[in-house]
Design a protein around this motif. Structure first.
Motif, PDB file in Angstrom:
ATOM      1  N   PHE A 298      -5.418   5.383 -10.884  1.00 10.07           N
ATOM      2  CA  PHE A 298      -4.619   4.884 -10.126  1.00 10.07           C
ATOM      3  C   PHE A 298      -4.973   4.699  -8.645  1.00 10.07           C
ATOM      4  O   PHE A 298      -5.821   5.466  -8.062  1.00 10.07           O
ATOM      5  CB  PHE A 298      -3.213   5.952 -10.180  1.00 10.07           C
ATOM      6  N   ASP A 299      -5.004   3.510  -8.201  1.00  6.08           N
ATOM      7  CA  ASP A 299      -5.350   3.361  -6.671  1.00  6.08           C
ATOM      8  C   ASP A 299      -4.396   2.287  -6.174  1.00  6.08           C
ATOM      9  O   ASP A 299      -4.454   0.996  -6.282  1.00  6.08           O
ATOM     10  CB  ASP A 299      -6.765   2.584  -6.943  1.00  6.08           C
ATOM     11  N   ARG A 300      -3.653   2.900  -4.955  1.00  4.66           N
ATOM     12  CA  ARG A 300      -2.803   2.064  -4.360  1.00  4.66           C
ATOM     13  C   ARG A 300      -2.855   1.772  -2.835  1.00  4.66           C
ATOM     14  O   ARG A 300      -2.144   1.530  -2.053  1.00  4.66           O
ATOM     15  CB  ARG A 300      -1.060   2.692  -4.632  1.00  4.66           C
ATOM     16  N   GLY A 301      -4.039   2.529  -2.323  1.00  5.18           N
ATOM     17  CA  GLY A 301      -4.060   2.619  -1.038  1.00  5.18           C
ATOM     18  C   GLY A 301      -5.168   3.662  -0.565  1.00  5.18           C
ATOM     19  O   GLY A 301      -5.701   4.421  -1.421  1.00  5.18           O
ATOM     20  N   PRO A 302      -4.990   4.058   0.502  1.00  5.59           N
ATOM     21  CA  PRO A 302      -5.855   5.221   1.215  1.00  5.59           C
ATOM     22  C   PRO A 302      -5.461   6.338   0.439  1.00  5.59           C
ATOM     23  O   PRO A 302      -4.179   6.688   0.365  1.00  5.59           O
ATOM     24  CB  PRO A 302      -5.647   5.281   2.642  1.00  5.59           C
ATOM     25  N   TYR A 303      -6.441   7.242  -0.039  1.00  2.00           N
ATOM     26  CA  TYR A 303      -5.992   8.712  -0.193  1.00  2.00           C
ATOM     27  C   TYR A 303      -6.688   9.626   0.477  1.00  2.00           C
ATOM     28  O   TYR A 303      -8.143   9.593   0.609  1.00  2.00           O
ATOM     29  CB  TYR A 303      -6.617   8.463  -1.737  1.00  2.00           C
TER      30      TYR A 303
ATOM     31  N   PRO B 194       0.874  -1.343  -0.074  1.00  2.00           N
ATOM     32  CA  PRO B 194      -0.090   0.129  -0.134  1.00  2.00           C
ATOM     33  C   PRO B 194       1.127   1.285  -0.100  1.00  2.00           C
ATOM     34  O   PRO B 194       1.943   1.456   0.443  1.00  2.00           O
ATOM     35  CB  PRO B 194      -0.868  -0.108   1.254  1.00  2.00           C
ATOM     36  N   VAL B 195       0.333   2.328  -0.252  1.00  2.00           N
ATOM     37  CA  VAL B 195       0.716   3.812  -0.533  1.00  2.00           C
ATOM     38  C   VAL B 195      -0.452   4.507  -0.122  1.00  2.00           C
ATOM     39  O   VAL B 195      -1.512   4.550  -0.438  1.00  2.00           O
ATOM     40  CB  VAL B 195       1.331   4.003  -1.821  1.00  2.00           C
ATOM     41  N   VAL B 196      -0.009   5.453   0.962  1.00  2.00           N
ATOM     42  CA  VAL B 196      -0.948   6.237   1.550  1.00  2.00           C
ATOM     43  C   VAL B 196      -0.580   7.700   0.908  1.00  2.00           C
ATOM     44  O   VAL B 196       0.579   8.232   0.756  1.00  2.00           O
ATOM     45  CB  VAL B 196      -0.709   6.650   3.156  1.00  2.00           C
ATOM     46  N   CYS B 197      -1.658   8.120   0.135  1.00  2.00           N
ATOM     47  CA  CYS B 197      -1.368   9.394  -0.497  1.00  2.00           C
ATOM     48  C   CYS B 197      -1.991  10.434   0.135  1.00  2.00           C
ATOM     49  O   CYS B 197      -2.956  10.332   0.762  1.00  2.00           O
ATOM     50  CB  CYS B 197      -2.074   9.471  -1.956  1.00  2.00           C
ATOM     51  N   LEU B 198      -1.165  11.377   0.574  1.00  2.00           N
ATOM     52  CA  LEU B 198      -1.583  12.874   0.842  1.00  2.00           C
ATOM     53  C   LEU B 198      -1.625  13.894  -0.099  1.00  2.00           C
ATOM     54  O   LEU B 198      -0.624  14.244  -0.288  1.00  2.00           O
ATOM     55  CB  LEU B 198      -1.001  13.217   2.269  1.00  2.00           C
ATOM     56  N   ASP B 199      -3.093  14.450  -0.436  1.00  2.00           N
ATOM     57  CA  ASP B 199      -3.014  15.366  -1.453  1.00  2.00           C
ATOM     58  C   ASP B 199      -3.181  16.922  -0.539  1.00  2.00           C
ATOM     59  O   ASP B 199      -4.406  17.102  -0.337  1.00  2.00           O
ATOM     60  CB  ASP B 199      -4.223  14.856  -2.377  1.00  2.00           C
ATOM     61  N   PHE B 200      -2.289  17.559  -0.979  1.00  2.00           N
ATOM     62  CA  PHE B 200      -2.337  18.760   0.016  1.00  2.00           C
ATOM     63  C   PHE B 200      -3.199  19.970  -0.655  1.00  2.00           C
ATOM     64  O   PHE B 200      -2.812  20.185  -1.927  1.00  2.00           O
ATOM     65  CB  PHE B 200      -1.017  19.376   0.340  1.00  2.00           C
ATOM     66  N   GLY B 201      -4.161  20.593  -0.183  1.00  2.00           N
ATOM     67  CA  GLY B 201      -4.615  21.669  -0.723  1.00  2.00           C
ATOM     68  C   GLY B 201      -5.789  20.881  -2.038  1.00  2.00           C
ATOM     69  O   GLY B 201      -5.448  21.637  -2.946  1.00  2.00           O
TER      70      GLY B 201
END
Length: 231
Positions: free
Chosen positions: A108-113, A87-94
């Motif tokens: 693209f879906d590798r984990g929690p976003y 898994p990769v946790v994506c943090l999308d700032f702003g």
């Protein structure tokens, strides 16, 4: 008051994407059509995006997401992320109008976003988009990132973190903020209108880069990794 064209269906989105050089799967076209419909519906309530019609939103904003997905899934950025299956946790700032994150989920879906957004009205829109589009594993985090990010990472302890931003803050400042908030294992993805040179970001090395044409302009993707003592 300006009148806006009605939002498209999946077939119309597929045809328009083809003119931009992208062939969409039916599920991708359906998700993008649903997103564009929500943008149009919320337009009078929240100043979400600049283009006045859905074709402009698709060409100048949504297209960023499929270029980003290609970079991360099959392009130079893939070698920086953990192997597929981890898994990769994506943090999308702003996150704002949900760009690049909401359309990105179609490709693209590798984990929690996590869609990080401080403005309450935009968080209402993001929550509506996540719910209506059935975006499993995507979450809206309202508030200042210095408060929300530590809370998120306390729940996602030990998982590789990908911090990304389309227009949160100038990229050098963004890297410094990510270094402060997200411990390794992590990487930072900057989406910019200029190339990011090696050595321009103290504490980071440029691990992968790419560029593409979008909306008549060249845009750049740069993936940064923290510099360790052994490097």
């Amino acid at each position: 008051m300006a009148l806006h064209a009605p939002a498209p269906d999946a077939d119309a989105v597929s045809r328009e994407a083809l003119t931009l050089g992208r062939r969409l799967a039916p599920s991708q076209a359906a998700l993008l059509a649903g997103y564009l419909e929500l943008v149009e519906r919320f337009r009078s309530k929240v100043n979400l995006v600049g283009p006045a019609d859905w074709q402009g939103v698709l060409e100048t904003l949504v297209a960023d997401s499929w270029h980003l997905a290609d970079f991360l899934a099959e392009g130079p950025g893939a070698s920086v992320l953990p192997p597929v299956g981890e898994p990769v946790v994506c943090l999308d700032f702003g996150a704002g109008a949900g760009l690049p994150g909401v359309p990105l989920r179609a490709f693209f879906d590798r984990g929690p976003y996590y869609l990080l957004e401080a403005r309450q009205k935009r968080c209402v829109f993001l929550a509506e988009a996540v719910a209506r589009l059935g975006l499993s594993g995507m979450h809206v985090a309202e508030g200042d990132v210095r408060r929300t990010v530590p809370d998120i990472l306390a729940r996602e302890r030990g998982v590789f973190v990908l911090c990304l931003s389309r227009a949160f803050t100038p990229w050098r400042q963004f890297l410094a903020l990510c270094k402060e908030l997200a411990p390794p294992p992590m990487a930072v993805l900057a989406m910019t209108g200029e190339a990011c040179a090696q050595g321009d970001a103290p504490g980071f090395a440029v691990s992968a880069t790419s560029s593409y044409a979008c909306g008549g302009k060249t845009r750049y993707l740069s993936l940064f990794s923290p510099v360790t003592a052994s490097m």
